[in-house]
Design an enzyme around this catalytic site. Structure first.
Site, PDB file in Angstrom:
ATOM      1  N   ASP A 237       0.800  -1.191   0.156  1.00 19.97           N
ATOM      2  CA  ASP A 237       0.016  -0.045   0.001  1.00 19.97           C
ATOM      3  C   ASP A 237       1.011   1.146   0.025  1.00 19.97           C
ATOM      4  O   ASP A 237       0.769   1.835   0.798  1.00 19.97           O
ATOM      5  CB  ASP A 237      -0.998  -0.002   1.222  1.00 19.97           C
ATOM      6  CG  ASP A 237      -1.983  -1.112   1.117  1.00 19.97           C
ATOM      7  OD1 ASP A 237      -2.453  -1.546  -0.228  1.00 19.97           O
ATOM      8  OD2 ASP A 237      -2.463  -1.868   2.223  1.00 19.97           O
TER       9      ASP A 237
ATOM     10  N   LYS B 240       0.874  -8.098  -2.156  1.00 20.87           N
ATOM     11  CA  LYS B 240      -0.803  -7.544  -2.744  1.00 20.87           C
ATOM     12  C   LYS B 240      -0.431  -6.094  -3.781  1.00 20.87           C
ATOM     13  O   LYS B 240      -0.027  -5.135  -2.854  1.00 20.87           O
ATOM     14  CB  LYS B 240      -1.728  -7.604  -1.898  1.00 20.87           C
ATOM     15  CG  LYS B 240      -3.120  -6.903  -2.189  1.00 20.87           C
ATOM     16  CD  LYS B 240      -4.083  -7.497  -1.398  1.00 20.87           C
ATOM     17  CE  LYS B 240      -4.282  -6.096  -0.298  1.00 20.87           C
ATOM     18  NZ  LYS B 240      -5.197  -4.968  -1.032  1.00 20.87           N
TER      19      LYS B 240
ATOM     20  N   ASP C 101      -5.326  -6.730  -6.620  1.00 22.27           N
ATOM     21  CA  ASP C 101      -6.593  -6.925  -6.006  1.00 22.27           C
ATOM     22  C   ASP C 101      -7.281  -5.879  -6.712  1.00 22.27           C
ATOM     23  O   ASP C 101      -7.263  -4.496  -6.142  1.00 22.27           O
ATOM     24  CB  ASP C 101      -6.179  -6.834  -4.355  1.00 22.27           C
ATOM     25  CG  ASP C 101      -7.556  -6.663  -3.705  1.00 22.27           C
ATOM     26  OD1 ASP C 101      -8.812  -7.365  -4.168  1.00 22.27           O
ATOM     27  OD2 ASP C 101      -7.439  -6.006  -2.593  1.00 22.27           O
ATOM     28  N   LEU C 102      -7.952  -5.983  -7.771  1.00 22.46           N
ATOM     29  CA  LEU C 102      -8.603  -4.996  -8.427  1.00 22.46           C
ATOM     30  C   LEU C 102     -10.172  -5.182  -8.563  1.00 22.46           C
ATOM     31  O   LEU C 102     -10.966  -4.447  -8.692  1.00 22.46           O
ATOM     32  CB  LEU C 102      -8.379  -4.690 -10.003  1.00 22.46           C
ATOM     33  CG  LEU C 102      -6.639  -4.463 -10.130  1.00 22.46           C
ATOM     34  CD1 LEU C 102      -6.162  -4.320 -11.604  1.00 22.46           C
ATOM     35  CD2 LEU C 102      -6.280  -3.245  -9.508  1.00 22.46           C
ATOM     36  N   LYS C 103     -10.581  -6.260  -7.867  1.00 18.15           N
ATOM     37  CA  LYS C 103     -11.867  -6.515  -7.620  1.00 18.15           C
ATOM     38  C   LYS C 103     -12.923  -6.335  -8.755  1.00 18.15           C
ATOM     39  O   LYS C 103     -13.865  -5.525  -8.956  1.00 18.15           O
ATOM     40  CB  LYS C 103     -12.611  -5.874  -6.564  1.00 18.15           C
ATOM     41  CG  LYS C 103     -11.966  -6.004  -5.017  1.00 18.15           C
ATOM     42  CD  LYS C 103     -12.505  -5.417  -3.934  1.00 18.15           C
ATOM     43  CE  LYS C 103     -11.684  -5.549  -2.492  1.00 18.15           C
ATOM     44  NZ  LYS C 103     -10.396  -5.156  -2.488  1.00 18.15           N
TER      45      LYS C 103
ATOM     46  N   ASP D 183     -17.887  -6.482 -13.696  1.00 20.03           N
ATOM     47  CA  ASP D 183     -18.561  -5.936 -14.874  1.00 20.03           C
ATOM     48  C   ASP D 183     -19.395  -7.169 -15.811  1.00 20.03           C
ATOM     49  O   ASP D 183     -19.620  -8.197 -15.112  1.00 20.03           O
ATOM     50  CB  ASP D 183     -17.515  -5.267 -15.641  1.00 20.03           C
ATOM     51  CG  ASP D 183     -17.815  -4.200 -16.712  1.00 20.03           C
ATOM     52  OD1 ASP D 183     -19.087  -4.455 -17.239  1.00 20.03           O
ATOM     53  OD2 ASP D 183     -17.238  -3.303 -16.525  1.00 20.03           O
TER      54      ASP D 183
ATOM     55  N   PRO E 106     -19.899 -10.316 -18.249  1.00 19.93           N
ATOM     56  CA  PRO E 106     -18.755 -11.505 -18.296  1.00 19.93           C
ATOM     57  C   PRO E 106     -17.753 -11.306 -19.189  1.00 19.93           C
ATOM     58  O   PRO E 106     -16.792 -11.489 -18.760  1.00 19.93           O
ATOM     59  CB  PRO E 106     -19.873 -12.676 -18.675  1.00 19.93           C
ATOM     60  CG  PRO E 106     -21.097 -12.089 -17.920  1.00 19.93           C
ATOM     61  CD  PRO E 106     -21.304 -10.638 -17.890  1.00 19.93           C
TER      62      PRO E 106
ATOM     63  N   THR F  71     -16.309  -5.673   3.990  1.00 22.21           N
ATOM     64  CA  THR F  71     -16.237  -5.506   5.400  1.00 22.21           C
ATOM     65  C   THR F  71     -16.664  -4.378   5.868  1.00 22.21           C
ATOM     66  O   THR F  71     -16.998  -3.966   7.089  1.00 22.21           O
ATOM     67  CB  THR F  71     -14.897  -5.745   6.135  1.00 22.21           C
ATOM     68  OG1 THR F  71     -13.898  -5.172   5.327  1.00 22.21           O
ATOM     69  CG2 THR F  71     -14.609  -7.335   5.991  1.00 22.21           C
TER      70      THR F  71
ATOM     71  N   ARG G 102       0.415  -2.683   6.977  1.00 20.17           N
ATOM     72  CA  ARG G 102       1.215  -1.722   7.971  1.00 20.17           C
ATOM     73  C   ARG G 102       2.009  -2.577   9.010  1.00 20.17           C
ATOM     74  O   ARG G 102       3.111  -2.005   9.304  1.00 20.17           O
ATOM     75  CB  ARG G 102       0.085  -0.648   8.747  1.00 20.17           C
ATOM     76  CG  ARG G 102      -0.617   0.229   7.619  1.00 20.17           C
ATOM     77  CD  ARG G 102      -1.665   0.915   8.000  1.00 20.17           C
ATOM     78  NE  ARG G 102      -2.960   0.024   8.093  1.00 20.17           N
ATOM     79  CZ  ARG G 102      -4.110   0.429   8.173  1.00 20.17           C
ATOM     80  NH1 ARG G 102      -4.349   1.657   8.595  1.00 20.17           N
ATOM     81  NH2 ARG G 102      -5.107  -0.452   8.246  1.00 20.17           N
TER      82      ARG G 102
END
Ligand code: C5P
Length: 234
Positions: free
Chosen positions: A9, A31, A58-60, A63, A65, A118, A210
């Site tokens: 990050d 990541k 990790d772009l989630k 959209d 298919p 979450t 972190r």
């Protein structure tokens, strides 16, 4: 043996490369999320791969298919090892992602599904039309849909990993953020578990940011987490 993934990050490719080099042999998996990818694009993925590390992109994706299928192929060509999609994209989208990845054979990225973020609680779910189910029930339903539709695993909170790992098939990946070694600062995480607890509950990969990146000696911090994971039987 569960794997440790360090969340890169940071905002620039230079910082990312510097962190990976500083941590050295202690960690083999990183990541790359929306912040770093939006700033630096595929070059940062290539830079981390060139250092001999595995990448969790990790772009989630969420959209139609066909679009997700093509985006998964683009990510797979970069050599990523794990990547995320949203289960809420539905059965056909999850299947399209899984099939696109599988086409890469031995170098296929594993497809992880996100269930309920979450950050969402019951009233947020009601706002988006999910009524009559608690967040936990929605997590369980979307996890089952994802795995039945070909996803290789799930991103899940430390709170969810125990029940999901007991109810889903062996070999499913359970990738768990929100991990804090005993005594580490919790930061903005609300529900945390220690590395040992997450592993005992069935996590196959722990995502830690972190507590490693902000440590005075990041390599040592990572080694301490790995020792705790290993002592817990990972
Ligand atoms: O610094 P920290 O260990 O909290 O970083 C955790 C990483 O996992 C961050 O990249 C964060 O975006 C991600 N994550 C999370 N909780 C989720 C999903 C992803 O903390 N539910």
């Amino acid at each position: 043996m569960a794997e440790l993934i360090v969340a890169l990050d940071v905002q620039t490719r230079e910082e990312a490369v510097e962190r990976v080099k500083t941590i050295g042999d202690a960690v083999g998996f990183y990541k790359i999320g929306l912040e770093l990818f939006s700033a630096e694009g595929p070059d940062v993925v290539k830079a981390v791969k060139d250092l001999g590390k595995k990448v969790f992109l990790d772009l989630k994706f969420h959209d139609i298919p066909r679009t997700v299928e093509r985006a998964v192929k683009s990510a797979a060509k970069l050599g990523v090892d794990l990547m995320t999609i949203h289960s809420a994209g539905g059965r056909a989208m999850i299947r399209a992602a899984a099939d696109a990845a599988a086409g890469f054979g031995a170098s296929a990225p594993a497809i992880l599904a996100v269930t309920v973020l979450t950050s969402l609680d019951a009233s947020d779910l009601a706002d988006i039309g999910v009524a009559g189910r608690t967040p936990a029930e929605q997590v369980a339903a979307l996890a089952r849909l994802a795995v039945d539709s070909g996803a290789n695993g799930l991103v899940c909170s430390p709170k969810e990993v125990g029940s999901l790992s007991r109810s889903l098939p062996k070999g499913t990946f359970f990738v768990t953020p929100g991990v804090r070694p005993a005594g580490a600062a919790v930061g903005d995480q609300k529900r945390v578990a220690t590395p040992a607890d997450a592993v005992r509950d069935g996590a196959t990969h722990l995502v830690v940011g972190r507590p490693v990146l902000a440590a005075p000696d990041p390599a040592l911090a990572a080694r301490d987490i790995l020792a705790e994971m290993s002592a817990a039987g990972a």
